[in-house]
Design a protein around this motif. Structure first.
Motif, PDB file in Angstrom:
ATOM      1  N   UNK A   1       0.798  -1.218   0.000  1.00 26.15           N
ATOM      2  CA  UNK A   1       0.000   0.000   0.000  1.00 26.15           C
ATOM      3  C   UNK A   1       0.829   1.265   0.000  1.00 26.15           C
ATOM      4  N   UNK A   2       1.959   1.259   0.690  1.00 25.54           N
ATOM      5  CA  UNK A   2       2.812   2.451   0.725  1.00 25.54           C
ATOM      6  C   UNK A   2       3.339   2.786  -0.662  1.00 25.54           C
ATOM      7  N   UNK A   3       3.774   1.773  -1.389  1.00 31.22           N
ATOM      8  CA  UNK A   3       4.281   1.994  -2.744  1.00 31.22           C
ATOM      9  C   UNK A   3       3.165   2.496  -3.657  1.00 31.22           C
ATOM     10  N   UNK A   4       1.958   1.968  -3.498  1.00 30.15           N
ATOM     11  CA  UNK A   4       0.821   2.405  -4.314  1.00 30.15           C
ATOM     12  C   UNK A   4       0.496   3.868  -4.047  1.00 30.15           C
ATOM     13  N   UNK A   5       0.464   4.256  -2.786  1.00 36.32           N
ATOM     14  CA  UNK A   5       0.168   5.648  -2.458  1.00 36.32           C
ATOM     15  C   UNK A   5       1.279   6.572  -2.929  1.00 36.32           C
ATOM     16  N   UNK A   6       2.514   6.111  -2.843  1.00 34.24           N
ATOM     17  CA  UNK A   6       3.649   6.893  -3.322  1.00 34.24           C
ATOM     18  C   UNK A   6       3.480   7.201  -4.813  1.00 34.24           C
ATOM     19  N   UNK A   7       3.124   6.184  -5.603  1.00 34.21           N
ATOM     20  CA  UNK A   7       2.917   6.376  -7.039  1.00 34.21           C
ATOM     21  C   UNK A   7       1.706   7.272  -7.303  1.00 34.21           C
ATOM     22  N   UNK A   8       0.570   6.943  -6.712  1.00 30.05           N
ATOM     23  CA  UNK A   8      -0.666   7.653  -7.031  1.00 30.05           C
ATOM     24  C   UNK A   8      -0.652   9.107  -6.565  1.00 30.05           C
ATOM     25  N   UNK A   9      -0.092   9.353  -5.407  1.00 33.34           N
ATOM     26  CA  UNK A   9      -0.065  10.724  -4.908  1.00 33.34           C
ATOM     27  C   UNK A   9       1.058  11.544  -5.533  1.00 33.34           C
ATOM     28  N   UNK A  10       2.061  10.877  -6.093  1.00 32.18           N
ATOM     29  CA  UNK A  10       3.179  11.611  -6.679  1.00 32.18           C
ATOM     30  C   UNK A  10       3.411  11.279  -8.138  1.00 32.18           C
ATOM     31  N   UNK A  11       2.349  10.827  -8.858  1.00 32.35           N
ATOM     32  CA  UNK A  11       2.508  10.396 -10.245  1.00 32.35           C
ATOM     33  C   UNK A  11       3.164  11.489 -11.085  1.00 32.35           C
ATOM     34  N   UNK A  12       4.046  11.044 -11.957  1.00 25.91           N
ATOM     35  CA  UNK A  12       4.728  11.962 -12.858  1.00 25.91           C
ATOM     36  C   UNK A  12       5.880  12.707 -12.225  1.00 25.91           C
TER      37      UNK A  12
ATOM     38  N   UNK B   1      -9.331   4.083   1.268  1.00 23.17           N
ATOM     39  CA  UNK B   1      -9.830   5.248   1.989  1.00 23.17           C
ATOM     40  C   UNK B   1      -9.085   6.520   1.578  1.00 23.17           C
ATOM     41  N   UNK B   2      -7.766   6.442   1.482  1.00 24.01           N
ATOM     42  CA  UNK B   2      -6.966   7.611   1.089  1.00 24.01           C
ATOM     43  C   UNK B   2      -7.318   8.041  -0.328  1.00 24.01           C
ATOM     44  N   UNK B   3      -7.407   7.081  -1.257  1.00 18.47           N
ATOM     45  CA  UNK B   3      -7.716   7.420  -2.650  1.00 18.47           C
ATOM     46  C   UNK B   3      -9.071   8.093  -2.781  1.00 18.47           C
ATOM     47  N   UNK B   4     -10.062   7.573  -2.107  1.00 22.69           N
ATOM     48  CA  UNK B   4     -11.419   8.101  -2.256  1.00 22.69           C
ATOM     49  C   UNK B   4     -11.629   9.417  -1.513  1.00 22.69           C
ATOM     50  N   UNK B   5     -10.687   9.799  -0.655  1.00 16.81           N
ATOM     51  CA  UNK B   5     -10.765  11.094   0.018  1.00 16.81           C
ATOM     52  C   UNK B   5      -9.931  12.162  -0.678  1.00 16.81           C
ATOM     53  N   UNK B   6      -9.119  11.754  -1.647  1.00 10.03           N
ATOM     54  CA  UNK B   6      -8.248  12.693  -2.358  1.00 10.03           C
ATOM     55  C   UNK B   6      -8.980  13.215  -3.598  1.00 10.03           C
ATOM     56  N   UNK B   7      -9.236  14.528  -3.688  1.00 13.10           N
ATOM     57  CA  UNK B   7      -9.995  15.066  -4.832  1.00 13.10           C
ATOM     58  C   UNK B   7      -9.348  14.774  -6.188  1.00 13.10           C
ATOM     59  N   UNK B   8      -8.023  14.640  -6.255  1.00  9.19           N
ATOM     60  CA  UNK B   8      -7.356  14.356  -7.526  1.00  9.19           C
ATOM     61  C   UNK B   8      -7.460  12.893  -7.918  1.00  9.19           C
ATOM     62  N   UNK B   9      -7.698  12.010  -6.969  1.00  2.75           N
ATOM     63  CA  UNK B   9      -7.638  10.570  -7.222  1.00  2.75           C
ATOM     64  C   UNK B   9      -8.969   9.850  -7.073  1.00  2.75           C
TER      65      UNK B   9
END
Length: 148
Positions: free
Chosen positions: A41-52, A81-89
């Motif tokens: 999960x940490x690696x997934x959040x790292x990618x999704x929150x910092x993509x590009x 939970x983190x993804x669905x609370x993030x307006x960009x994701x």
């Protein structure tokens, strides 16, 4: 080919065996999208929150996320939970793919905003069928939001 068919598919899966089997099932469907794996999960959040922003990670958000629930460290429930609370994701479809068929897990995931919940099959032929349905529905039939 639709826009979504060019975006990566993100698989968040700690089991190398499960990821290999899923990759094989996707290749049988001639999936044109790259399939990325995050091992936790940490690696997934790292990618999704910092993509590009990091070398080696795609500059595009995934067409959809296949998310395992039970992983060491940050588990799938927290990632969801983190993804669905993030307006960009929050618009990215998140499909839970878990060995758990617990009604409590299913209810919790939908309450947290999961777009679908699939139980991992034991037999490879059943996994192929689920991969076929995923590709057909999420990349063929569904209209997905345009995300950067």
């Amino acid at each position: 080919m639709t826009i979504s068919s060019l975006k990566p598919i993100l698989v968040v899966e700690d089991s190398a065996e499960d990821f290999t089997a899923l990759g094989r099932a996707f290749r049988k469907q001639a999936l044109p999208n790259p399939v990325l794996r995050c091992e936790d999960g940490d690696q997934a959040l790292d990618y999704l929150q910092g993509y590009g922003q990091r070398p080696g990670w795609p500059a595009l958000l995934p067409a959809f996320v296949l998310l395992d629930l039970n992983m060491p460290g940050t588990d799938g429930r927290t990632v969801l939970s983190v993804l669905k609370q993030d307006p960009r994701l929050r618009s990215i479809p998140v499909i839970i793919l878990s060995t758990s068929s617990s009604s409590q897990d299913i209810e919790d995931c939908y309450r947290l905003g999961a777009n679908s919940y699939l139980t991992k099959p034991i037999e490879y032929a059943s996994l192929e069928e689920k991969a076929r349905l995923l590709v057909h529905y999420w990349l063929g039939a569904a209209e997905l939001p345009r995300l950067s």
